[in-house]
Design a protein around this motif. Structure first.
Motif, short mmCIF file in Angstrom:
data_model
loop_
_atom_site.label_atom_id
_atom_site.label_comp_id
_atom_site.label_asym_id
_atom_site.label_seq_id
_atom_site.Cartn_x
_atom_site.Cartn_y
_atom_site.Cartn_z
N PRO A 88 30.74 166.44 24.27
CA PRO A 88 31.17 166.44 25.67
C PRO A 88 30.21 167.12 26.63
O PRO A 88 30.14 166.77 27.81
N LEU A 89 29.44 168.12 26.13
CA LEU A 89 28.53 168.85 27.00
C LEU A 89 27.08 168.81 26.53
O LEU A 89 26.25 169.55 27.03
N SER A 90 26.76 167.94 25.60
CA SER A 90 25.40 167.93 25.07
C SER A 90 25.05 166.57 24.47
O SER A 90 25.92 165.87 23.94
N ILE A 91 23.78 166.21 24.55
CA ILE A 91 23.27 165.00 23.92
C ILE A 91 21.93 165.34 23.27
O ILE A 91 21.22 166.26 23.70
N GLY A 92 21.57 164.60 22.24
CA GLY A 92 20.29 164.83 21.60
C GLY A 92 19.79 163.59 20.88
O GLY A 92 20.57 162.73 20.46
N VAL A 93 18.47 163.50 20.75
CA VAL A 93 17.82 162.40 20.04
C VAL A 93 16.72 162.98 19.16
O VAL A 93 15.98 163.88 19.60
N ALA A 94 16.62 162.51 17.95
CA ALA A 94 15.54 162.90 17.03
C ALA A 94 14.87 161.64 16.49
O ALA A 94 15.52 160.63 16.26
N GLY B 167 20.04 165.11 9.73
CA GLY B 167 20.52 166.46 9.48
C GLY B 167 20.26 167.38 10.66
O GLY B 167 21.10 168.22 11.00
N LEU B 168 19.12 167.22 11.30
CA LEU B 168 18.78 168.04 12.47
C LEU B 168 19.77 167.82 13.60
O LEU B 168 20.26 168.78 14.22
N ALA C 38 22.87 166.50 13.40
CA ALA C 38 24.22 166.89 13.01
C ALA C 38 24.41 168.40 13.12
O ALA C 38 25.44 168.89 13.60
N ASN C 39 23.41 169.16 12.72
CA ASN C 39 23.52 170.61 12.79
C ASN C 39 23.39 171.13 14.22
O ASN C 39 23.99 172.15 14.58
N THR C 40 22.61 170.45 15.05
CA THR C 40 22.55 170.83 16.46
C THR C 40 23.91 170.66 17.10
O THR C 40 24.40 171.53 17.84
N ASN C 41 24.56 169.54 16.83
CA ASN C 41 25.90 169.30 17.34
C ASN C 41 26.88 170.37 16.84
O ASN C 41 27.74 170.86 17.57
N LEU C 42 26.72 170.77 15.57
CA LEU C 42 27.59 171.79 15.00
C LEU C 42 27.43 173.12 15.73
O LEU C 42 28.42 173.79 16.04
N PHE C 43 26.20 173.50 16.04
CA PHE C 43 25.95 174.74 16.77
C PHE C 43 26.57 174.69 18.16
O PHE C 43 27.24 175.64 18.60
N ILE C 44 26.34 173.59 18.87
CA ILE C 44 26.88 173.45 20.22
C ILE C 44 28.41 173.52 20.21
O ILE C 44 29.04 174.15 21.07
N THR C 45 29.02 172.90 19.22
CA THR C 45 30.48 172.83 19.14
C THR C 45 31.11 174.20 18.94
O THR C 45 32.18 174.48 19.49
N HIS C 46 30.48 175.06 18.18
CA HIS C 46 31.13 176.31 17.77
C HIS C 46 30.47 177.57 18.29
O HIS C 46 30.72 178.65 17.76
N SER C 47 29.65 177.48 19.32
CA SER C 47 28.99 178.66 19.85
C SER C 47 29.40 178.93 21.29
O SER C 47 29.72 178.03 22.05
N ASP C 48 29.39 180.21 21.67
CA ASP C 48 29.70 180.62 23.03
C ASP C 48 28.39 180.72 23.80
O ASP C 48 27.61 181.64 23.60
N LEU D 191 18.54 173.95 18.66
CA LEU D 191 17.56 173.26 17.82
C LEU D 191 16.98 174.19 16.76
O LEU D 191 16.78 173.79 15.61
N ASP D 192 16.72 175.44 17.15
CA ASP D 192 16.15 176.39 16.21
C ASP D 192 17.13 176.66 15.07
O ASP D 192 16.72 176.70 13.89
N TRP D 193 18.40 176.83 15.40
CA TRP D 193 19.41 177.07 14.37
C TRP D 193 19.52 175.86 13.44
O TRP D 193 19.56 176.00 12.21
N ALA D 194 19.56 174.68 14.03
CA ALA D 194 19.67 173.46 13.23
C ALA D 194 18.45 173.28 12.34
O ALA D 194 18.56 172.86 11.18
N HIS D 195 17.28 173.59 12.88
CA HIS D 195 16.04 173.45 12.13
C HIS D 195 16.08 174.32 10.88
O HIS D 195 15.68 173.89 9.78
N GLN D 196 16.56 175.55 11.02
CA GLN D 196 16.66 176.44 9.86
C GLN D 196 17.65 175.91 8.82
O GLN D 196 17.46 176.11 7.62
N LYS D 197 18.69 175.23 9.29
CA LYS D 197 19.70 174.71 8.37
C LYS D 197 19.19 173.53 7.55
O LYS D 197 19.74 173.23 6.49
#
Length: 305
Positions: free
Chosen positions: A85-91, A110-111, A113-123, A135-141
């Motif tokens: 709802p508040l973010s979009i991304g392309v890889a 995977g990059l 999916a994990n970016t979306n996961l971070f956006i969904t659950h972070s303040d 992106l940095d968090w997702a990259h590490q995952k």
């Protein structure tokens, strides 16, 4: 809000998914260590209270279309995207890995999916560097997955009046207001056709890092603005005025109509010869011999309003 994705194929057929491979994303690291916590954040309201999906001043209405390169269609291509709802991304998975029998699309999916996961659950409501951090968090995952990808992510912050973007590589985005482009990202390349990229597995040590190398953008946005984000399969084949023309032709239709029109036109142009494309024109500017033509590639486009 609508969450639309695409089924695999060589034409832009709209399906239902928030992820860009037409199915549940693969290779999402579900390790609970360092997992973001909290509920989905929707910014703040006009009076400073925590926002919700219903009270957030602006959220995305978005759709995507994908057309894999015909030679990659059997495995869904190497691009990926997500819509929140508040973010979009392309890889865009880097195709050179195919020579090593590696599917870079797995890393790209995977990059995202994990970016979306971070956006969904972070303040992150007032964080003006959230896209790079996500992106940095997702990259590490996904650091255990061999492969690499370019990536671009945009996030509406605060009450949705600011658009924060991080771009690593040659995927791009333009913002249109009243039929004119008012914002654009710039591709990052070390040399012609050698984009910055995020990598994992054997590429982890030499990989770029979003927080260190990613280009940042913070734009003021308003109701009625249109965001077009795409892999290089879009922007290597279509000039900005051609994208704006397709949007104008889609006025009155949905975001999915616009995304599909742009993807189909990029696919058509990618197979044309005798006419210049942004890629062929850029190649000659860089001193390469390249006849006027399109550039066959995976094509992914997200249209958000």
């Amino acid at each position: 809000m609508i969450f639309t994705g695409v089924t695999i194929g060589t034409t832009a057929v709209m399906g239902v998914s928030i992820f860009g491979w037409g199915s549940k994303p693969e290779d999402v690291n579900n390790n609970n260590n360092n997992q973001p916590s909290g509920e989905t954040n929707f910014g703040t309201t006009r009076d400073g209270q925590p926002g919700t999906k219903e009270t957030s001043l602006f959220t995305f209405r978005a759709a995507a279309a994908m057309i894999p390169h015909p030679e990659k269609a059997h495995r869904g291509g190497e691009d990926a995207y997500f819509i929140h709802p508040l973010s979009i991304g392309v890889a865009d998975g880097v195709g050179g890995w195919a020579k090593k029998k590696v599917d870079p699309g797995i890393f790209a999916r995977g990059l995202m999916a994990n970016t979306n996961l971070f956006i969904t659950h972070s303040d992150w409501s007032e964080n003006d560097d959230i896209a790079a951090e996500a992106l940095d968090w997702a990259h590490q995952k996904v650091n255990y997955i061999t492969g690499s990808s370019t990536a671009i992510v945009s996030v509406l912050t605060g009450t949705g009046k600011k658009l924060n973007t991080c771009n690593v590589g040659d995927s791009r985005m333009i913002a249109i207001r009243n039929g004119k482009v008012f914002g654009r990202t710039v591709e990052q390349q070390r040399r012609f056709n050698a984009p910055f990229q995020l990598g994992g597995g054997s590429a982890w040590d030499r990989s770029d890092r979003s927080k260190k190398h990613g280009a940042r953008y913070n734009w003021d946005v308003q109701e009625g603005d249109v965001i077009v984000m795409g892999s290089d399969g879009v922007f290597d084949n279509l000039f900005e005025d051609e994208i704006v023309y397709e949007l104008n032709q889609s006025i009155g239709g949905s975001e999915s109509v616009a995304a599909t029109a742009i993807a189909k036109y990029a696919f058509q142009k990618s197979n044309e010869t005798g006419k210049d494309s942004p890629f062929s024109a850029a190649a000659r500017r860089e001193g390469h011999q390249h006849s006027p033509s399109g550039k066959p590639d995976d094509i992914t486009v997200v249209v958000a309003t």
